[in-house]
Design a protein around this motif. Structure first.
Motif, PDB file in Angstrom:
ATOM      1  N   THR A 136       0.819  -1.208   0.000  1.00 48.67           N
ATOM      2  CA  THR A 136       0.000   0.000   0.000  1.00 48.67           C
ATOM      3  C   THR A 136       0.856   1.262   0.000  1.00 48.67           C
ATOM      4  OG1 THR A 136      -1.743  -1.165   1.203  1.00 48.67           O
ATOM      5  CG2 THR A 136      -1.829   1.228   1.235  1.00 48.67           C
ATOM      6  N   LYS A 158      -6.167  -6.802 -15.749  1.00 43.71           N
ATOM      7  CA  LYS A 158      -6.440  -6.986 -14.325  1.00 43.71           C
ATOM      8  C   LYS A 158      -5.145  -7.322 -13.603  1.00 43.71           C
ATOM      9  CE  LYS A 158      -9.400  -9.466 -11.092  1.00 43.71           C
ATOM     10  NZ  LYS A 158     -10.410 -10.519 -10.901  1.00 43.71           N
ATOM     11  N   ASP A 160      -3.830  -7.977  -9.786  1.00 40.55           N
ATOM     12  CA  ASP A 160      -4.156  -8.159  -8.371  1.00 40.55           C
ATOM     13  C   ASP A 160      -3.174  -7.442  -7.450  1.00 40.55           C
ATOM     14  OD1 ASP A 160      -6.466  -9.602  -8.690  1.00 40.55           O
ATOM     15  OD2 ASP A 160      -5.464 -11.543  -8.703  1.00 40.55           O
ATOM     16  N   TYR A 163      -4.192  -3.841  -7.450  1.00 38.38           N
ATOM     17  CA  TYR A 163      -5.504  -3.740  -6.799  1.00 38.38           C
ATOM     18  C   TYR A 163      -5.385  -3.883  -5.277  1.00 38.38           C
ATOM     19  CZ  TYR A 163     -10.086  -5.169  -5.107  1.00 38.38           C
ATOM     20  OH  TYR A 163     -11.240  -5.278  -4.381  1.00 38.38           O
ATOM     21  N   ARG A 164      -4.634  -4.885  -4.845  1.00 46.81           N
ATOM     22  CA  ARG A 164      -4.487  -5.124  -3.406  1.00 46.81           C
ATOM     23  C   ARG A 164      -3.660  -4.035  -2.733  1.00 46.81           C
ATOM     24  NH1 ARG A 164      -2.382 -11.149  -3.122  1.00 46.81           N
ATOM     25  NH2 ARG A 164      -2.385 -10.726  -0.864  1.00 46.81           N
ATOM     26  N   ARG A 167      -6.411  -0.963  -2.520  1.00 47.53           N
ATOM     27  CA  ARG A 167      -7.792  -1.120  -2.037  1.00 47.53           C
ATOM     28  C   ARG A 167      -8.024  -0.535  -0.644  1.00 47.53           C
ATOM     29  NH1 ARG A 167      -8.074  -7.697  -1.040  1.00 47.53           N
ATOM     30  NH2 ARG A 167      -6.384  -7.817   0.493  1.00 47.53           N
ATOM     31  N   ASN A 168      -6.973  -0.392   0.152  1.00 46.01           N
ATOM     32  CA  ASN A 168      -7.142   0.158   1.504  1.00 46.01           C
ATOM     33  C   ASN A 168      -6.977   1.678   1.559  1.00 46.01           C
ATOM     34  OD1 ASN A 168      -7.739  -2.251   2.753  1.00 46.01           O
ATOM     35  ND2 ASN A 168      -5.615  -2.730   3.217  1.00 46.01           N
ATOM     36  N   GLU A 170      -8.358   5.217   0.979  1.00 49.71           N
ATOM     37  CA  GLU A 170      -9.682   5.826   0.834  1.00 49.71           C
ATOM     38  C   GLU A 170      -9.754   6.690  -0.424  1.00 49.71           C
ATOM     39  OE1 GLU A 170     -12.807   8.544   3.447  1.00 49.71           O
ATOM     40  OE2 GLU A 170     -10.762   8.227   4.153  1.00 49.71           O
ATOM     41  N   LEU A 173      -9.772   3.853  -6.577  1.00 50.10           N
ATOM     42  CA  LEU A 173     -10.327   2.658  -7.223  1.00 50.10           C
ATOM     43  C   LEU A 173      -9.425   2.252  -8.371  1.00 50.10           C
ATOM     44  CD1 LEU A 173     -12.725   0.622  -7.636  1.00 50.10           C
ATOM     45  CD2 LEU A 173     -13.693   2.306  -9.209  1.00 50.10           C
TER      46      LEU A 173
END
Length: 206
Positions: A136, A158, A160, A163-164, A167-168, A170, A173
């Motif tokens: 992150t 796509k 992952d 994305y991962r 995703r945390n 705020e 997207l």
């Protein structure tokens, strides 16, 4: 032909990118965007709301008092809408709110949304988004370097790991090009897209 700056993950400008006039420099059609966003929001509705009509409320089978002679208004059932615990007049029932708009309108709308981001200087192109493992902090540092908060990140395929990693955070997207849609483009303040994703968007929507 629109031209925007190309950045790396450190927020440094490493060049410029020429964008397709047909996709990123199209005439902005607000009516088409409105139609498509309205359709997307309608399609998201669950449509599970439900209330009971007077025929479905239990009880009320007997006339509460005789028709004439009491001095009171005539009543046929204590489950009529004007009574407490009575049925609802036009009770909502489960239904499907979804509908579609022509493909041509969808294409016009997504081109308009992309072009509006370029016109408002809200589109940021990065050379690549490469992460060895979900982290992150890497994405957070990139957003800080680019000075963006609420943003849509578009990748070619796509991913992952990306994305991962995001995703945390705020207001962030991550979407692959295949899932790109008008509502999400307009919803977020900034639009970050990789150079590979730009090529794919131009290939799909040109």
């Amino acid at each position: 032909m629109p031209k925007v700056a190309l950045y790396n993950m450190k927020g440094e400008q490493v060049g410029n990118v020429e964008l397709s006039e047909n996709v990123f420099g199209a005439e902005i059609n607000n009516a088409a965007m409105h139609q498509v966003v309205k359709m997307q929001l309608a399609n998201k509705r669950q449509g599970t709301q439900s209330a009971l009509t007077r025929a479905e409320v239990s009880g009320g089978g007997i006339k509460p008092w005789r028709q004439k002679g009491t001095g009171r208004a005539r009543q046929g059932s204590i489950r009529a809408p004007q009574w407490i615990h009575g049925g609802v007049v036009f009770a909502p029932k489960p239904r499907d709110y979804s509908y579609t708009v022509p493909k041509k309108i969808k294409r016009i709308a997504i081109k308009s949304a992309l072009s509006s981001k370029v016109a408002d200087e809200e589109l940021i192109v990065v050379d690549e988004l490469k992460l060895d493992a979900p982290k992150t902090k890497v994405i957070a540092d990139m957003l800080k370097a680019l000075d963006v908060k609420k943003t849509l990140i578009v990748v070619c395929e796509k991913d992952d790991t990306v994305y991962r990693s995001a995703r945390n955070i705020e207001g962030v997207l991550v979407l692959p090009v295949n899932n790109l849609n008008v509502y999400d483009i307009l919803k977020y303040h900034k639009f970050i897209i990789t150079k590979d994703a730009v090529s794919k968007v131009e290939e799909v929507f040109a």
